[in-house]
Design an enzyme around this catalytic site. Structure first.
Site, PDB file in Angstrom:
ATOM      1  N   SER A  39       1.275  -1.047  -0.001  1.00 42.27           N
ATOM      2  CA  SER A  39       0.093   0.270  -0.037  1.00 42.27           C
ATOM      3  C   SER A  39       0.626   0.967  -0.133  1.00 42.27           C
ATOM      4  CB  SER A  39      -0.782   0.106   1.096  1.00 42.27           C
ATOM      5  OG  SER A  39      -2.281   0.820   0.447  1.00 42.27           O
ATOM      6  N   ASP A  95     -10.033  -5.935  -3.399  1.00 38.43           N
ATOM      7  CA  ASP A  95      -9.263  -4.752  -3.078  1.00 38.43           C
ATOM      8  C   ASP A  95     -10.786  -3.249  -2.750  1.00 38.43           C
ATOM      9  OD1 ASP A  95      -7.923  -2.599  -1.740  1.00 38.43           O
ATOM     10  OD2 ASP A  95      -6.091  -3.625  -2.330  1.00 38.43           O
ATOM     11  N   HIS A 102      -7.460  -5.987   0.855  1.00 37.53           N
ATOM     12  CA  HIS A 102      -6.507  -5.466   1.597  1.00 37.53           C
ATOM     13  C   HIS A 102      -5.428  -5.822   2.697  1.00 37.53           C
ATOM     14  CE1 HIS A 102      -4.070  -1.591   0.165  1.00 37.53           C
ATOM     15  NE2 HIS A 102      -4.271  -1.399   1.486  1.00 37.53           N
TER      16      HIS A 102
END
Lengths: 278, 278
Positions: B147, B223, B257
């Site tokens: 991320s 995600d 995620h």
């Protein structure tokens, strides 16, 4: 049972559920990992019993189990470690009694008795619920766990011969009637009846004639609770030796009591259980 | 640097250290996994940059990295995601700005500038410190992350050609100047100078001529932040395609995620980096 979360991992799904438990008379939360094989067929299942302070979340997050469950096509059930809720008895200032510390026994003593029926919950109510609702092969199950939950795994297998195909444990409490954690919980949940205590003590069960096919235990040599006298693997080894109960305790130099220890050897435990769950 | 914790895992040691960072002008905490091979020889190293809200602890606990680091004989460095402390600027009510959200850039703006120098910290100060104090092969390093940290990994490799042998990322932010998280942090840390923003944006760097040997990205199709427009992998793919930059984005159906997604594919990333770290 109501699904409240579902996350994909290692091509399977890690799901969390809530249901109203009749054993524990409260809403209970648990997690199940369904490996990719469960999309097409029913699969065997490993029950994982966690230790003091844990919920269903710790092992599923920190143990690194799912990749091996996916490899072998084995589901994993992660029950909670006690009943929960505002109406459930607790000792909030203690980590080793009350909520998070059910010790996988059926309590006979107030205020614990109405909810703390964890032995029946993990061995009977939960398996029946899951076999009715998920793609699990009825009756094809094994059990493992950590610390308090390692002891839980041992007594599930020893008290219910034939119910579990195999049993293993990480750093289990093995003789709770002779350690501080065990005395604290057994005194509260079971009162002061020695025979009742012994009926939930893995070492006493083996001494009393209970048998399982084989037992695998991993124990870290740098485990702080080993040195504190909470785990007492020598007592269990002596009981098994005297009784002719097959037991393999692997002492692992340098490892502590944490999930880093579990993650280091969980692959071996899945390999072990997979042989019995075919 | 002072060792404050050491836990054995997968036959190596997962250590935590504190030191006074000159870049960030505060005490910083980080973790390093030293694989068993590091007992006898110097080893290569993978820098892992974590995402928003994380510290050095999340990936080392939840990622399942250590078994693969041990298999390949690669150390892992887990830096923190920002400077920390009572004297360090923060926005405590925001998870996406301030402490826990350093974005791996060197801030030019008060009140952030005195401490938020994370690019220099992770690419220069920390590697120099570790190569001087741990059994690491000087200069033999790769970088990956998740991320915000996946973007950090991309810009480390793109801004410092030759410094990292390989780069990969999980669900990276790839074009921060065009997403909410990026605009919030870049505006605060870097002011309103477009050229400065672009110098820390992976897509702009590729457009501007920066190149690395190869890039591996895993991105979950389920995600939530992909669908929110925070990650923008299509923008990065377009920039790489236009520039002739080699890039493999693996879209992974059903994955979100979380660290469960990372744990599902981390083995592939260690296999990937190991080829370059021989």
């Amino acid at each position: 049972m109501k699904e409240i979360e579902s996350v994909k991992e290692s091509d399977g799904y890690l799901n969390r559920y809530q249901h109203l438990s009749s054993c524990c008379d409260c809403e209970m939360t648990f997690s199940v990992y369904l490996p990719p094989q469960a999309r097409d067929t029913k699969v065997p299942v490993l029950y994982w019993l966690s230790g003091l302070t844990c919920s269903d979340d710790n092992a599923r997050t920190k143990g690194g189990f799912q990749r091996f469950a996916a490899k072998h096509g084995i589901a994993i059930v992660f029950p909670d470690t006690s009943p929960r809720g505002d109406n459930v008895a607790d000792e909030p200032e203690r980590y080793d009694l009350g909520q998070g510390a059910g010790f996988y026994v059926n309590s006979t003593q107030d205020p614990w008795r109405p909810h703390y029926q964890m032995f029946d919950y993990v061995t009977a109510e939960l398996p029946a619920l899951l076999e009715a609702n998920l793609p699990l092969i009825p009756g094809l199950k094994s059990v493992s766990g950590h610390s308090m939950g390692g002891h839980g795994a041992l007594i599930c297998a020893l008290k219910l011969p034939g119910e579990y195909r195999s049993v293993s444990a990480f750093a289990p409490i093995t003789n709770p009637i002779n350690c501080g954690w065990g005395k604290g919980c057994f005194g509260a949940y079971l009162g002061d009846h020695e025979a009742v205590w012994e009926a939930y003590d893995a070492s006493c069960l083996v001494e009393g004639g209970a048998r399982v096919g084989d037992i695998l235990i991993d124990q870290g040599e740098a485990d702080e609770f080993l040195h504190e006298g909470q785990l007492l693997p020598d007592n269990f080894q002596a009981a098994c030796d005297a009784a002719g109960q097959s037991l393999r305790i692997r002492m692992q130099p340098g490892y502590d009591h944490s999930y880093h220890f579990i993650a280091s050897f969980i692959e071996d435990h899945f390999d072990y259980h997979a042989r019995f769950l075919k």
